[in-house]
Scaffold this motif. Structure first.
Motif, PDB file in Angstrom:
ATOM      1  N   VAL A 191       0.850  -1.197   0.000  1.00 27.30           N
ATOM      2  CA  VAL A 191       0.000   0.000   0.000  1.00 27.30           C
ATOM      3  C   VAL A 191       0.884   1.243   0.000  1.00 27.30           C
ATOM      4  CG1 VAL A 191      -1.959  -1.065   1.180  1.00 27.30           C
ATOM      5  CG2 VAL A 191      -0.160   0.008   2.519  1.00 27.30           C
ATOM      6  N   LYS A 192       0.257   2.382  -0.261  1.00 31.80           N
ATOM      7  CA  LYS A 192       0.972   3.654  -0.198  1.00 31.80           C
ATOM      8  C   LYS A 192       0.669   4.321   1.133  1.00 31.80           C
ATOM      9  CE  LYS A 192       1.149   4.371  -5.111  1.00 31.80           C
ATOM     10  NZ  LYS A 192       0.183   4.486  -6.169  1.00 31.80           N
ATOM     11  N   LYS A 193       1.451   5.349   1.449  1.00 35.39           N
ATOM     12  CA  LYS A 193       1.363   5.999   2.753  1.00 35.39           C
ATOM     13  C   LYS A 193      -0.026   6.561   3.060  1.00 35.39           C
ATOM     14  CE  LYS A 193       4.045   9.162   5.587  1.00 35.39           C
ATOM     15  NZ  LYS A 193       5.123  10.143   5.619  1.00 35.39           N
ATOM     16  N   LYS A 194      -0.692   7.144   2.030  1.00 36.90           N
ATOM     17  CA  LYS A 194      -1.988   7.794   2.275  1.00 36.90           C
ATOM     18  C   LYS A 194      -3.176   6.847   2.115  1.00 36.90           C
ATOM     19  CE  LYS A 194      -0.535  12.445   1.160  1.00 36.90           C
ATOM     20  NZ  LYS A 194      -0.733  13.623   0.330  1.00 36.90           N
ATOM     21  N   ASP A 195      -2.937   5.591   1.719  1.00 41.53           N
ATOM     22  CA  ASP A 195      -4.030   4.641   1.506  1.00 41.53           C
ATOM     23  C   ASP A 195      -4.664   4.212   2.822  1.00 41.53           C
ATOM     24  OD1 ASP A 195      -3.777   4.579  -1.242  1.00 41.53           O
ATOM     25  OD2 ASP A 195      -2.448   2.844  -1.250  1.00 41.53           O
ATOM     26  N   LEU A 196      -5.984   3.978   2.767  1.00 44.67           N
ATOM     27  CA  LEU A 196      -6.670   3.328   3.874  1.00 44.67           C
ATOM     28  C   LEU A 196      -6.664   1.833   3.549  1.00 44.67           C
ATOM     29  CD1 LEU A 196      -9.715   5.713   4.337  1.00 44.67           C
ATOM     30  CD2 LEU A 196      -7.627   5.646   5.666  1.00 44.67           C
ATOM     31  N   VAL A 197      -6.297   1.005   4.518  1.00 43.65           N
ATOM     32  CA  VAL A 197      -6.083  -0.414   4.266  1.00 43.65           C
ATOM     33  C   VAL A 197      -7.257  -1.240   4.786  1.00 43.65           C
ATOM     34  CG1 VAL A 197      -4.545  -2.364   4.708  1.00 43.65           C
ATOM     35  CG2 VAL A 197      -3.610  -0.073   4.500  1.00 43.65           C
ATOM     36  N   LYS A 198      -7.768  -2.144   3.929  1.00 41.36           N
ATOM     37  CA  LYS A 198      -8.797  -3.090   4.346  1.00 41.36           C
ATOM     38  C   LYS A 198      -8.282  -4.494   4.059  1.00 41.36           C
ATOM     39  CE  LYS A 198     -13.675  -4.197   4.104  1.00 41.36           C
ATOM     40  NZ  LYS A 198     -15.005  -3.707   3.712  1.00 41.36           N
ATOM     41  N   VAL A 199      -8.336  -5.352   5.064  1.00 43.45           N
ATOM     42  CA  VAL A 199      -7.872  -6.731   4.913  1.00 43.45           C
ATOM     43  C   VAL A 199      -9.044  -7.587   4.447  1.00 43.45           C
ATOM     44  CG1 VAL A 199      -6.856  -8.715   6.085  1.00 43.45           C
ATOM     45  CG2 VAL A 199      -6.112  -6.411   6.682  1.00 43.45           C
ATOM     46  N   LEU A 200      -8.825  -8.302   3.337  1.00 43.34           N
ATOM     47  CA  LEU A 200      -9.839  -9.181   2.765  1.00 43.34           C
ATOM     48  C   LEU A 200      -9.393 -10.636   2.887  1.00 43.34           C
ATOM     49  CD1 LEU A 200     -10.711  -7.139  -0.456  1.00 43.34           C
ATOM     50  CD2 LEU A 200     -11.790  -7.033   1.777  1.00 43.34           C
ATOM     51  N   ALA A 201     -10.336 -11.568   2.700  1.00 45.94           N
ATOM     52  CA  ALA A 201     -10.106 -12.969   3.062  1.00 45.94           C
ATOM     53  C   ALA A 201      -9.619 -13.864   1.932  1.00 45.94           C
ATOM     54  CB  ALA A 201     -11.389 -13.548   3.656  1.00 45.94           C
ATOM     55  N   LYS A 202      -9.140 -13.323   0.819  1.00 45.97           N
ATOM     56  CA  LYS A 202      -8.661 -14.173  -0.263  1.00 45.97           C
ATOM     57  C   LYS A 202      -7.341 -14.827   0.154  1.00 45.97           C
ATOM     58  CE  LYS A 202      -7.104 -14.126  -5.010  1.00 45.97           C
ATOM     59  NZ  LYS A 202      -6.463 -13.309  -6.010  1.00 45.97           N
ATOM     60  N   GLY A 203      -7.242 -16.103  -0.084  1.00 42.44           N
ATOM     61  CA  GLY A 203      -6.021 -16.824   0.289  1.00 42.44           C
ATOM     62  C   GLY A 203      -6.158 -17.475   1.646  1.00 42.44           C
ATOM     63  N   GLU A 204      -5.052 -18.073   2.095  1.00 42.49           N
ATOM     64  CA  GLU A 204      -5.081 -18.813   3.352  1.00 42.49           C
ATOM     65  C   GLU A 204      -4.034 -18.264   4.307  1.00 42.49           C
ATOM     66  OE1 GLU A 204      -4.784 -23.443   4.575  1.00 42.49           O
ATOM     67  OE2 GLU A 204      -5.610 -22.980   2.586  1.00 42.49           O
ATOM     68  N   LEU A 205      -4.383 -18.197   5.572  1.00 35.73           N
ATOM     69  CA  LEU A 205      -3.466 -17.724   6.605  1.00 35.73           C
ATOM     70  C   LEU A 205      -3.122 -18.895   7.501  1.00 35.73           C
ATOM     71  CD1 LEU A 205      -2.198 -15.048   7.609  1.00 35.73           C
ATOM     72  CD2 LEU A 205      -4.089 -14.875   9.198  1.00 35.73           C
ATOM     73  N   THR A 206      -1.822 -19.149   7.668  1.00 39.28           N
ATOM     74  CA  THR A 206      -1.395 -20.287   8.503  1.00 39.28           C
ATOM     75  C   THR A 206      -0.689 -19.832   9.773  1.00 39.28           C
ATOM     76  OG1 THR A 206       0.617 -20.441   7.169  1.00 39.28           O
ATOM     77  CG2 THR A 206      -1.220 -21.883   6.565  1.00 39.28           C
ATOM     78  N   SER A 207      -0.107 -18.636   9.750  1.00 38.10           N
ATOM     79  CA  SER A 207       0.646 -18.141  10.911  1.00 38.10           C
ATOM     80  C   SER A 207      -0.252 -17.366  11.863  1.00 38.10           C
ATOM     81  CB  SER A 207       1.773 -17.212  10.452  1.00 38.10           C
ATOM     82  OG  SER A 207       2.587 -17.849   9.516  1.00 38.10           O
TER      83      SER A 207
END
Length: 150
Positions: free
Chosen positions: A105-121
């Protein structure tokens, strides 16, 4: 040096063309404005977008839809990108600064986490917003979420 002997720097004052100073100057008569019409008159200024009576482009182009002025644009970051970041940098907590440093992302972006993919950690994630599925996926592996103010 005093105010009586100040002068502009060499080459800073270019002489403009002197219009309307007689026939001998070559710029007399109509003073480079041509004959008749609104543009030849003193005090003329065209309205923005005016095309000489032709229907202006702004009015010719069809318009449709609705643009919400209050829309909040988020930059999407998926779980698989977070997992790749964790694997690469060996992180336990992923902040917005980490995402900026990784180029997600860039410094001024607002970040939203979406669920595509898999999280193992098991990680602690910091972002401006989370989708419900992303929230569930992060907490399912034992991680925590932290919402940051916009």
């Amino acid at each position: 040096m005093d105010l009586s002997n100040l002068q502009p720097a060499a080459g800073s004052n270019k002489k403009g063309k002197r219009v309307g100073r007689g026939a001998g100057s070559g710029k007399g008569g109509t003073s480079t404005r041509g004959h008749k019409g609104a543009k030849s008159r003193s005090g003329y200024s065209a309205k923005i977008g005016f095309e000489g009576g032709q229907m202006p482009l702004q009015r010719r182009v069809p318009k449709f839809g609705f643009k919400n002025r209050n829309r909040i644009e988020y930059k999407a970051v998926n779980l698989d990108k977070l997992q790749a970041l964790v694997d690469e940098k060996q992180l336990t907590k992923v902040t917005i600064d980490d995402m900026i440093a990784a180029g997600l992302v860039k410094k001024k972006d607002l970040v939203k986490v979406l669920a595509k993919g898999e999280l193992t950690s098991k990680i602690d994630v910091e972002a401006h917003a989370f989708s419900k599925k992303a929230e569930e996926a992060i907490t399912a592996v034992g991680g925590t979420i932290q919402t940051v103010k916009k």
